[in-house]
Design an enzyme around this catalytic site. Sequence first.
Site, PDB file in Angstrom:
ATOM      1  N   GLN A  99     -52.487  25.459  33.558  1.00 24.57           N
ATOM      2  CA  GLN A  99     -51.509  24.400  33.769  1.00 24.57           C
ATOM      3  C   GLN A  99     -50.110  25.011  33.792  1.00 24.57           C
ATOM      4  O   GLN A  99     -49.674  25.639  32.826  1.00 24.57           O
ATOM      5  CB  GLN A  99     -51.571  23.320  32.689  1.00 24.57           C
ATOM      6  CG  GLN A  99     -50.713  22.114  33.087  1.00 24.57           C
ATOM      7  CD  GLN A  99     -50.523  21.110  31.975  1.00 24.57           C
ATOM      8  OE1 GLN A  99     -49.992  21.443  30.919  1.00 24.57           O
ATOM      9  NE2 GLN A  99     -50.921  19.865  32.212  1.00 24.57           N
ATOM     10  N   TYR A 191     -41.694  15.955  31.236  1.00 26.91           N
ATOM     11  CA  TYR A 191     -41.205  17.311  31.500  1.00 26.91           C
ATOM     12  C   TYR A 191     -40.539  17.389  32.881  1.00 26.91           C
ATOM     13  O   TYR A 191     -40.347  16.373  33.544  1.00 26.91           O
ATOM     14  CB  TYR A 191     -42.344  18.309  31.308  1.00 26.91           C
ATOM     15  CG  TYR A 191     -42.847  18.321  29.876  1.00 26.91           C
ATOM     16  CD1 TYR A 191     -41.985  18.658  28.830  1.00 26.91           C
ATOM     17  CD2 TYR A 191     -44.142  17.947  29.557  1.00 26.91           C
ATOM     18  CE1 TYR A 191     -42.424  18.632  27.508  1.00 26.91           C
ATOM     19  CE2 TYR A 191     -44.593  17.919  28.238  1.00 26.91           C
ATOM     20  CZ  TYR A 191     -43.720  18.258  27.215  1.00 26.91           C
ATOM     21  OH  TYR A 191     -44.139  18.225  25.911  1.00 26.91           O
ATOM     22  N   ARG A 238     -50.998  16.764  37.301  1.00 29.06           N
ATOM     23  CA  ARG A 238     -51.171  15.801  36.215  1.00 29.06           C
ATOM     24  C   ARG A 238     -49.983  14.853  36.165  1.00 29.06           C
ATOM     25  O   ARG A 238     -48.828  15.283  36.158  1.00 29.06           O
ATOM     26  CB  ARG A 238     -51.318  16.511  34.864  1.00 29.06           C
ATOM     27  CG  ARG A 238     -51.813  15.546  33.783  1.00 29.06           C
ATOM     28  CD  ARG A 238     -52.051  16.215  32.457  1.00 29.06           C
ATOM     29  NE  ARG A 238     -53.044  15.474  31.696  1.00 29.06           N
ATOM     30  CZ  ARG A 238     -53.101  15.423  30.365  1.00 29.06           C
ATOM     31  NH1 ARG A 238     -52.217  16.099  29.643  1.00 29.06           N
ATOM     32  NH2 ARG A 238     -54.038  14.729  29.751  1.00 29.06           N
ATOM     33  N   GLY A 327     -59.635  14.789  24.996  1.00 26.06           N
ATOM     34  CA  GLY A 327     -58.648  15.675  24.417  1.00 26.06           C
ATOM     35  C   GLY A 327     -58.922  16.074  22.988  1.00 26.06           C
ATOM     36  O   GLY A 327     -59.536  17.105  22.716  1.00 26.06           O
ATOM     37  N   ARG A 328     -58.493  15.262  22.029  1.00 27.51           N
ATOM     38  CA  ARG A 328     -58.594  15.638  20.618  1.00 27.51           C
ATOM     39  C   ARG A 328     -60.024  15.932  20.192  1.00 27.51           C
ATOM     40  O   ARG A 328     -60.256  16.771  19.312  1.00 27.51           O
ATOM     41  CB  ARG A 328     -57.985  14.545  19.751  1.00 27.51           C
ATOM     42  CG  ARG A 328     -56.473  14.426  19.887  1.00 27.51           C
ATOM     43  CD  ARG A 328     -55.927  13.278  19.043  1.00 27.51           C
ATOM     44  NE  ARG A 328     -54.490  13.156  19.170  1.00 27.51           N
ATOM     45  CZ  ARG A 328     -53.881  12.440  20.125  1.00 27.51           C
ATOM     46  NH1 ARG A 328     -54.612  11.817  21.046  1.00 27.51           N
ATOM     47  NH2 ARG A 328     -52.572  12.375  20.171  1.00 27.51           N
TER      48      ARG A 328
END
Length: 375
Positions: A99, A191, A238, A327-328
């Site tokens: 990424q 971002y 993404r 994810g987690r």
Amino acid sequence: MSAALFDPFVLGGLHLPNRIVMPPMTRARAAAGGVPTPMMAEYYRQRASAGLIVAEGTQVSRRGQGYAWTPGIHTPEQVEGWKQVAAAVHAEGGRIFAQLWHVGRLSHVSLQPDGAAPVAPSALTAQGVQVFIDPDDLGAASGLGKKVEHSPPRALETFEIAGIVDEFAVAAGHAMAAGFDGVELHAANGYLINQFIDSGTNRRDDLYGGTLANRLRFLDDVARAVATVAGPERTGVRFSPLTTLQGAVDDTPQSTYLAAARMLDDIGIAYLHIAEADWDDAPDMPAAFREALRLVFSGALIYTGRYDRGRAEAALTDGWADLIGFGRLFIANPDLPRRLSSGAVCNPGNAARYFGGGAKGYIDYPAVDGGMPSL
């Protein structure tokens, strides 16, 4: 016939054995100089049974860094470190994308070259948004890390933007040279690319601001440059289209991100990776928006956020998703595909060990049989 979570999938010519994605998650374990370590290689190796791994956000330049101990992909030493990671995943039969990340305004002067201000589309500070720094960089006592308000940014001059586009393209070349199977552009979570897209963070009056077409121009430039290097079939993007993470707000998010998806479809990129809001009481993404994305984008669609096996299977059955990110759950369960398949209980995570530190809470989670994960 509807797809199931453990059905294979072909992504840009890459054969995935299942539709389970390990999404990018910052773990802040890189060595000095943003160099990936053997411990990071072991971390990703343990999780190679995912259909696809997207490695953690990796800054394309030193100026693109916003947090302590995150890896880069702009120096020879960093590329060599990533070679270890990609080789470890491939040795276990896995597949891994890099990424590519530039944080834009969400940084601190202690992380920037010569203590300069972070750069952004516009000189706007995100109120209350913190970044994670090494106290040693402030001359303070050493510790595990410190959260501080991000430093006020300066607006990029128009002539500087082409240089950042080039940084993304060079980083894509480095990723492919390191052995990654492809690259994902981080255009989510507030971002730099996201800052250019959203109307609330882009107040420019040149070719990169104002109209929607102008606000999408930086994404278009970067995506085309990266796709030229990595191949559009090995390039993903993404988005976090309907969230307001880290101060990134758009006046008309659904129409903005449908336009972005249509533009990326024209480039022919392999997939869109949609980050949904993942807090407990977050609103669901409207079905109409999901359906519209499917209509305007012909590549694969990955969704990540609050998924368990049941929700994942429903998304695949309904046809608006092709792959699902967990994810987690992947942090504490390196053999997650096996656990999802068998119905085994998942290991509990430890949020205190998510960012920074050593092996504890990183590569010491047991497999379902009690041993360390392997394929």
